[in-house]
Design an enzyme around this catalytic site. Structure first.
Site, mmCIF file in Angstrom:
data_model
loop_
_atom_site.group_PDB
_atom_site.id
_atom_site.type_symbol
_atom_site.label_atom_id
_atom_site.label_comp_id
_atom_site.label_asym_id
_atom_site.label_seq_id
_atom_site.Cartn_x
_atom_site.Cartn_y
_atom_site.Cartn_z
ATOM 1 N N LYS A 112 -39.268 -30.939 39.774
ATOM 2 C CA LYS A 112 -39.600 -31.616 41.037
ATOM 3 C C LYS A 112 -40.047 -33.049 40.808
ATOM 4 C CE LYS A 112 -39.273 -27.573 43.060
ATOM 5 N NZ LYS A 112 -38.430 -27.199 44.165
HETATM 6 C C1 PLP Z 1 -39.311 -23.928 38.362
HETATM 7 C C2 PLP Z 1 -38.371 -23.829 39.496
HETATM 8 N N1 PLP Z 1 -37.105 -23.420 39.242
HETATM 9 C C3 PLP Z 1 -36.203 -23.301 40.216
HETATM 10 C C4 PLP Z 1 -36.523 -23.564 41.538
HETATM 11 C C5 PLP Z 1 -35.457 -23.445 42.582
HETATM 12 O O1 PLP Z 1 -34.993 -24.714 42.951
HETATM 13 P P1 PLP Z 1 -34.315 -24.923 44.372
HETATM 14 O O2 PLP Z 1 -35.352 -24.566 45.372
HETATM 15 O O3 PLP Z 1 -33.983 -26.376 44.415
HETATM 16 O O4 PLP Z 1 -33.155 -24.030 44.434
HETATM 17 C C6 PLP Z 1 -37.833 -23.981 41.845
HETATM 18 C C7 PLP Z 1 -38.280 -24.275 43.220
HETATM 19 O O5 PLP Z 1 -37.616 -24.690 44.078
HETATM 20 C C8 PLP Z 1 -38.742 -24.143 40.804
HETATM 21 O O6 PLP Z 1 -39.965 -24.603 41.051
HETATM 22 N N1 LIG Z 2 -39.662 -23.779 44.497
HETATM 23 C C1 LIG Z 2 -40.162 -24.739 45.389
HETATM 24 C C2 LIG Z 2 -39.993 -24.362 46.828
HETATM 25 C C3 LIG Z 2 -39.846 -25.563 47.686
HETATM 26 O O1 LIG Z 2 -38.652 -26.160 47.363
HETATM 27 P P1 LIG Z 2 -38.194 -27.610 47.746
HETATM 28 O O2 LIG Z 2 -37.331 -28.018 46.615
HETATM 29 O O3 LIG Z 2 -37.500 -27.493 49.024
HETATM 30 O O4 LIG Z 2 -39.385 -28.522 47.874
HETATM 31 C C4 LIG Z 2 -41.591 -25.057 44.999
HETATM 32 O O5 LIG Z 2 -41.898 -24.967 43.840
HETATM 33 O O6 LIG Z 2 -42.399 -25.377 45.825
#
Ligand code: PLP
Ligand SMILES: N[C@@H](CCOP(=O)(O)O)C(=O)O
Length: 464
Positions: A112
């Site tokens: 993120k």
């Molecule tokens: C460590 C981790 N892996 C994978 C994901 C999944 O990613 P996305 O929500 O973009 O599919 C998340 C949260 O979104 C995450 O925090």
């Molecule tokens: N896995 C995410 C969930 C929110 O996802 P986002 O990519 O839409 O912000 C988290 O860790 O909060």
């Protein structure tokens, strides 16, 4: 560059307004009106660029000339100077044909940070130019929250409110949200799961009177700029493996479908990607949808990869928009079905289109633990549980093309699960040493939209 809503009933916006809007006013998600495209020659010329230079090259077409080049360059360089690896997102070989793309070298040890560090700077810039303030709300299953708080803490023009599911995030994740001393940061523990938190955030956006009164903005991957910034590492890793002259595939631990949609966007921009593989945990709505075409929500199951404990996968709407030939009426039909009956069935031609680009698979908690164990004993590499879902699911893919596994979090964010699986307890990096003893500050609230809105109204400095 202009941006349109997947539901077709919100104003068409330029880049800066799209960044500040978060969710479109019709409840849809913004996407570029058309995909920028790079030729193979242009992509080849990106080889060897440092990560910030590559980001500037790949992302500039999305700005539509709204941010002056020297300003954007400065924002990008500042964002990636917060990373603790010189390559920003290094690629590590696991074994023949398999590579982990380590996306966890930023300030909060998860992918993120890659987008959030840039988004905070972009928002600050737009707000300063306009002489405005904004209220930011975000929902998190654990990682988005910490990354957003780190990126926005202390910024004068924003107040940030992060909703996390009370008791359902790892202790490290919780403390990354609750130990900030910045006055503009509000960590809110909601009595519910991530889907409840995300529903509350969308509820605030869809209450237009509230939205306008507090100048609401969002930092979840409903915000186009989040997806945009994540496109860059698909380019960086493919270029390292011989792209554009050699196609690569990606397996992506998936929850809200933001990260893998960035891969889809990279492909639309000309990057030769063979397969995009969705890896889910037991919350396998996307794997089930690809199998039978029915998107049907079930209750969220708690797993050892808590950040993926998601059923309502927001960005899937962006893919439905694409698969329907950019038909907002069709997207509205699907979303009405979801709202009214918790399900919809994807039309056959659209499902074929999705399957022509994507595969999907699921890793149970036992399979995830076994993958952490076997990967460690085979080559000494310690996976976090989210990345491990990708490694497990990718094992079922046909070989031939190099497979990039997205390493979305550092194992030290989930020490209990990693230790239970492997016997090794990963330590936090020394620079995060004080985290587990710092004083926590957070507010527990019920999953109630009205109470949340009242709380935000009373604590934001942006209310008119
Ligand atoms: C460590 C981790 N892996 C994978 C994901 C999944 O990613 P996305 O929500 O973009 O599919 C998340 C949260 O979104 C995450 O925090
Ligand atoms: N896995 C995410 C969930 C929110 O996802 P986002 O990519 O839409 O912000 C988290 O860790 O909060």
């Amino acid at each position: 560059m202009q941006y349109v809503s997947t539901r077709g009933e919100a104003p068409v916006l330029g880049f800066s307004d799209t960044v500040m809007a978060g969710l479109a006013r019709d409840g849809g998600l913004y996407v570029p009106r058309e995909w920028p495209h790079f030729s193979a020659t242009e992509i080849r010329a990106m080889r060897g660029l440092a990560y910030p230079d590559l980001a500037i090259r790949v992302l500039t077409p999305f700005l539509g000339g709204e941010i002056a080049a020297p300003v954007f360059e400065r924002l990008v360089r500042e964002a990636y100077a917060t990373f603790r690896h010189p390559a920003v997102c290094p690629l590590v070989q696991l074994d023949t044909g398999r590579f982990v793309l380590e996306l966890f070298h930023g300030p909060t040890l998860a992918f993120k940070d890659v987008a959030m560090q840039l988004l905070a700077r972009l928002m600050d810039h737009v707000l300063a130019e306009r002489g405005e303030r904004a209220t930011i709300v975000g929902a998190t299953s654990g990682d988005t929250g910490g990354a957003a708080i780190d990126a926005f803490a202390g910024r004068e023009r924003t107040d940030i409110f992060i909703l996390f599911p009370h008791g359902k995030v790892s202790p490290v994740q919780q403390r990354q949200m609750t130990t900030s001393r910045a006055a503009n940061v509000h960590a809110l523990a909601v009595e519910g799961n991530f889907d409840d938190c995300q529903g509350l955030v969308k509820g605030m956006f869809n209450n237009h009177a509230f939205r306008d009164r507090v100048a609401l903005s969002g930092v979840n991957s409903i915000n186009w700029a989040r997806i945009m910034a994540q496109i860059v590492y698909y380019f960086s890793s493919a270029l390292s493996l011989g792209g554009p002259d050699r196609p690569v595939s990606f397996t992506v631990p998936t929850g809200n479908f933001g990260d893998i949609f960035a891969g889809y966007a990279a492909k639309k921009m000309g990057l030769p990607i063979e397969r995009l593989v969705i890896a889910t945990n037991d919350n396998d709505i996307l794997a089930r949808t690809l199998a039978d075409g029915e998107y049907r929500t079930r209750g969220v199951v708690e797993t050892t990869s808590p950040s993926m404990d998601i059923q309502v996968s927001s960005n899937f709407e962006r893919l439905l928009f694409e698969a329907s030939g950019r038909n907002p009426a069709q997207v509205r039909r699907y979303m009405d079905g979801l709202k009214q009956g918790g399900a919809f069935t994807i039309e056959a031609g659209e499902l074929d289109r999705i399957r022509s680009e994507f595969d999907a698979g699921r890793a149970t908690m036992d399979e995830t633990a076994a993958t952490i164990r076997s990967t460690l004993s085979a080559g000494g590499y310690l996976l976090d549980p989210h990345t491990a879902t990708a490694v497990h699911v990718a094992a079922g893919q046909a070989g031939g093309t190099p497979m990039v596994l997205l390493g979305t979090a550092h194992p030290a964010k989930f020490p209990a699960a990693v230790e239970a699986a492997s016997g090794v307890r990963p330590a936090l990096p020394a620079w995060l040493g004080g985290l587990m003893s710092a004083e926590e500050r957070f507010t527990v609230l019920p999953s109630d939209l009205k109470m949340l809105e009242d709380y935000v109204s009373r604590h934001t400095r942006a209310a008119s």
